[in-house]
Design an enzyme around this catalytic site. Structure first.
Site, PDB file in Angstrom:
ATOM      1  N   ARG A 121      -3.242   1.552  11.078  1.00  0.00           N
ATOM      2  CA  ARG A 121      -3.340   1.848  12.574  1.00  0.00           C
ATOM      3  C   ARG A 121      -2.044   2.610  13.106  1.00  0.00           C
ATOM      4  O   ARG A 121      -2.477   3.140  14.098  1.00  0.00           O
ATOM      5  CB  ARG A 121      -3.703   0.420  12.994  1.00  0.00           C
ATOM      6  CG  ARG A 121      -5.059  -0.320  12.399  1.00  0.00           C
ATOM      7  CD  ARG A 121      -5.436  -1.331  13.440  1.00  0.00           C
ATOM      8  NE  ARG A 121      -4.725  -2.763  13.323  1.00  0.00           N
ATOM      9  CZ  ARG A 121      -4.558  -3.390  12.479  1.00  0.00           C
ATOM     10  NH1 ARG A 121      -5.138  -3.386  11.247  1.00  0.00           N
ATOM     11  NH2 ARG A 121      -3.586  -4.473  12.366  1.00  0.00           N
ATOM     12  N   GLY A 142      -9.025   3.905  22.245  1.00  0.00           N
ATOM     13  CA  GLY A 142      -7.643   3.106  21.973  1.00  0.00           C
ATOM     14  C   GLY A 142      -7.596   2.298  21.107  1.00  0.00           C
ATOM     15  O   GLY A 142      -8.639   2.240  20.178  1.00  0.00           O
ATOM     16  N   GLU A 168      -3.534  -9.434   3.331  1.00  0.00           N
ATOM     17  CA  GLU A 168      -4.166  -8.593   4.359  1.00  0.00           C
ATOM     18  C   GLU A 168      -4.835  -7.383   3.834  1.00  0.00           C
ATOM     19  O   GLU A 168      -5.990  -6.904   4.088  1.00  0.00           O
ATOM     20  CB  GLU A 168      -3.254  -8.242   5.482  1.00  0.00           C
ATOM     21  CG  GLU A 168      -3.836  -7.583   6.619  1.00  0.00           C
ATOM     22  CD  GLU A 168      -3.675  -6.212   6.763  1.00  0.00           C
ATOM     23  OE1 GLU A 168      -4.429  -5.539   7.694  1.00  0.00           O
ATOM     24  OE2 GLU A 168      -3.260  -5.524   5.934  1.00  0.00           O
ATOM     25  N   ARG A 227       0.988  -1.154  -0.063  1.00  0.00           N
ATOM     26  CA  ARG A 227      -0.014  -0.073  -0.176  1.00  0.00           C
ATOM     27  C   ARG A 227       0.693   1.410   0.041  1.00  0.00           C
ATOM     28  O   ARG A 227       1.729   1.424   0.968  1.00  0.00           O
ATOM     29  CB  ARG A 227      -0.897   0.052   1.197  1.00  0.00           C
ATOM     30  CG  ARG A 227      -1.958   0.972   1.230  1.00  0.00           C
ATOM     31  CD  ARG A 227      -2.876   1.015   2.254  1.00  0.00           C
ATOM     32  NE  ARG A 227      -3.885   1.934   2.364  1.00  0.00           N
ATOM     33  CZ  ARG A 227      -4.679   2.246   3.275  1.00  0.00           C
ATOM     34  NH1 ARG A 227      -4.688   1.281   4.259  1.00  0.00           N
ATOM     35  NH2 ARG A 227      -5.787   3.080   3.478  1.00  0.00           N
ATOM     36  N   SER A 254     -10.656   8.221  16.559  1.00  0.00           N
ATOM     37  CA  SER A 254     -11.325   7.090  17.017  1.00  0.00           C
ATOM     38  C   SER A 254     -10.253   6.422  18.072  1.00  0.00           C
ATOM     39  O   SER A 254     -10.815   5.804  19.467  1.00  0.00           O
ATOM     40  CB  SER A 254     -11.780   6.139  16.078  1.00  0.00           C
ATOM     41  OG  SER A 254     -12.115   4.587  16.784  1.00  0.00           O
ATOM     42  N   ARG A 290      -9.035  -6.756   3.007  1.00  0.00           N
ATOM     43  CA  ARG A 290      -9.664  -5.685   3.609  1.00  0.00           C
ATOM     44  C   ARG A 290      -9.895  -4.616   2.726  1.00  0.00           C
ATOM     45  O   ARG A 290     -10.235  -3.383   3.223  1.00  0.00           O
ATOM     46  CB  ARG A 290      -8.931  -5.214   5.065  1.00  0.00           C
ATOM     47  CG  ARG A 290      -8.673  -6.617   5.735  1.00  0.00           C
ATOM     48  CD  ARG A 290      -7.700  -6.179   7.147  1.00  0.00           C
ATOM     49  NE  ARG A 290      -7.728  -7.420   8.063  1.00  0.00           N
ATOM     50  CZ  ARG A 290      -7.042  -7.410   8.916  1.00  0.00           C
ATOM     51  NH1 ARG A 290      -6.356  -6.332   9.485  1.00  0.00           N
ATOM     52  NH2 ARG A 290      -6.972  -8.499   9.970  1.00  0.00           N
ATOM     53  N   GLY A 308      -0.726  -3.823   9.261  1.00  0.00           N
ATOM     54  CA  GLY A 308      -1.271  -2.711  10.203  1.00  0.00           C
ATOM     55  C   GLY A 308      -0.608  -1.436  10.189  1.00  0.00           C
ATOM     56  O   GLY A 308      -0.846  -0.729  11.230  1.00  0.00           O
ATOM     57  N   GLU A 309      -0.142  -1.068   9.059  1.00  0.00           N
ATOM     58  CA  GLU A 309       0.837   0.104   9.043  1.00  0.00           C
ATOM     59  C   GLU A 309      -0.222   1.154   9.160  1.00  0.00           C
ATOM     60  O   GLU A 309      -0.088   2.373   9.838  1.00  0.00           O
ATOM     61  CB  GLU A 309       1.483   0.242   7.982  1.00  0.00           C
ATOM     62  CG  GLU A 309       2.144   1.647   7.479  1.00  0.00           C
ATOM     63  CD  GLU A 309       3.093   1.798   6.427  1.00  0.00           C
ATOM     64  OE1 GLU A 309       3.456   2.827   6.084  1.00  0.00           O
ATOM     65  OE2 GLU A 309       3.534   0.602   5.767  1.00  0.00           O
ATOM     66  N   GLN A 345      -7.568  -3.393  17.843  1.00  0.00           N
ATOM     67  CA  GLN A 345      -6.923  -4.412  17.025  1.00  0.00           C
ATOM     68  C   GLN A 345      -5.321  -4.342  17.066  1.00  0.00           C
ATOM     69  O   GLN A 345      -4.846  -3.192  16.437  1.00  0.00           O
ATOM     70  CB  GLN A 345      -7.334  -4.400  15.495  1.00  0.00           C
ATOM     71  CG  GLN A 345      -6.970  -5.525  14.652  1.00  0.00           C
ATOM     72  CD  GLN A 345      -7.684  -5.383  13.399  1.00  0.00           C
ATOM     73  OE1 GLN A 345      -8.227  -4.527  13.055  1.00  0.00           O
ATOM     74  NE2 GLN A 345      -7.528  -6.690  12.447  1.00  0.00           N
TER      75      GLN A 345
END
Length: 298
Positions: free
Chosen positions: A99, A77, A130, A58, A72, A134, A96-97, A80
């Site tokens: 996040r 917090g 992933e 990505r 959020s 998603r 999860g970059e 995930q």
């Protein structure tokens, strides 16, 4: 006995189970090699100890969406965990970059992570799957992800379809977007040009100019297809007898067969017959063509 290159390229069976099953394995309390006091379960790490993967598929992160996610996270917090692997004195993000970036904006000092030892091939596969599953990738990033899995790990389009739960034709159509000029691909990345419009411009002369016209006039996909057809006559090809001919129906049939097979198809048609050429780049693709011609189930 040394494994053959073909065997080494075969996707691991675990990937076929889907991303959730693959990530679920990492929740088991397995000690990390070289560090028997730690485990691969969920734990807290300083956010500064995490680093991004330069091979992350990505490339585009929506700033507004990141701000929304950061707000959020600031309120509730980070629920995930981020999936990472040991990387020198730090931990490299596998999944999860987005996040992680939002957590930095939310000024978190620690984040929940899942740590697991992975080699480079496993890291790339998980990151690609992933993001694709998603729907975090634009059409070009997704196509580049599929192309890398095919080129570097020997995945077939059929196998990819099963892994990410999408049709083989969807994957084939995305891969064809990579034939567009770079400026047009960038227009798809920044979402100024939709995937359907981009597909209509594949193979068109001066596709970049046509793409700019499509965006400026707000043309529909059908109008874009008409524009691409009328921009310039299809290039002439030599038939099997050496004479030139121009047949838009043949060109349309080539595109249709290319979409069905996910491969480059060329037809040389003459009055008394002709040739059908299918180009493949891997033995897996050749095997797929042979199975389709023999009527075997893939």
């Amino acid at each position: 006995m040394t494994d053959s290159p073909a065997a080494a390229r075969k996707p691991r069976p675990g990937l076929g189970r889907g991303l959730s099953a693959l990530l679920g394995d990492s929740l088991a309390e397995e000690p990390i090699k070289g560090n028997p006091t730690s485990s691969s379960g969920v734990r807290m790490l300083p956010i500064s100890s995490l680093v991004a993967d330069p091979n992350q598929p990505r490339r585009h992160f929506d700033e507004e969406a990141l701000d929304t996610l950061a707000e959020s996270i600031r309120t509730r917090g980070l629920i995930q965990p981020i999936f990472v692997r040991p990387h020198g004195q730090s931990f490299q993000i596998v999944a999860g970059e987005r996040r992680w970036r939002a957590a930095q904006r939310a000024r978190l000092h620690e984040v929940p992570v899942i740590v697991r030892e992975l080699n480079d091939a496993e890291t790339l596969e998980i990151a690609l799957i992933e993001n694709i599953q998603r729907q975090d990738l634009n059409a070009i990033e997704e196509a580049e992800g599929y192309a890398r899995l095919i080129r570097e790990f020997g995945h077939t389009q059929e196998a990819l379809g099963k892994i990410v739960h999408k049709s083989r034709s969807h994957i084939a159509n995305l891969l064809r977007l990579l034939d567009l000029p770079e400026p047009v691909r960038e227009m798809v990345v920044d979402r100024s040009l939709e995937m359907g419009h981009a597909r209509a411009l594949i193979g068109a002369p001066d596709a970049e100019k046509l793409a700019q016209e499509v965006v400026a006039k707000g043309l529909s996909v059908r109008d874009t297809e008409k524009l691409a057809r009328t921009a310039k006559p299809a290039p002439k090809r030599k038939s099997v007898e050496g004479r030139t001919e121009l047949d838009p129906d043949i060109a349309a049939l080539e595109r249709h067969l290319g979409d069905v097979l996910g491969l480059h198809v060329r037809i040389g048609h003459a009055e008394k017959g002709g040739t059908l050429t299918v180009q493949y780049s891997t033995l897996d693709q050749l095997d797929m063509v042979c199975q389709r011609l023999s009527g075997e189930r893939i």
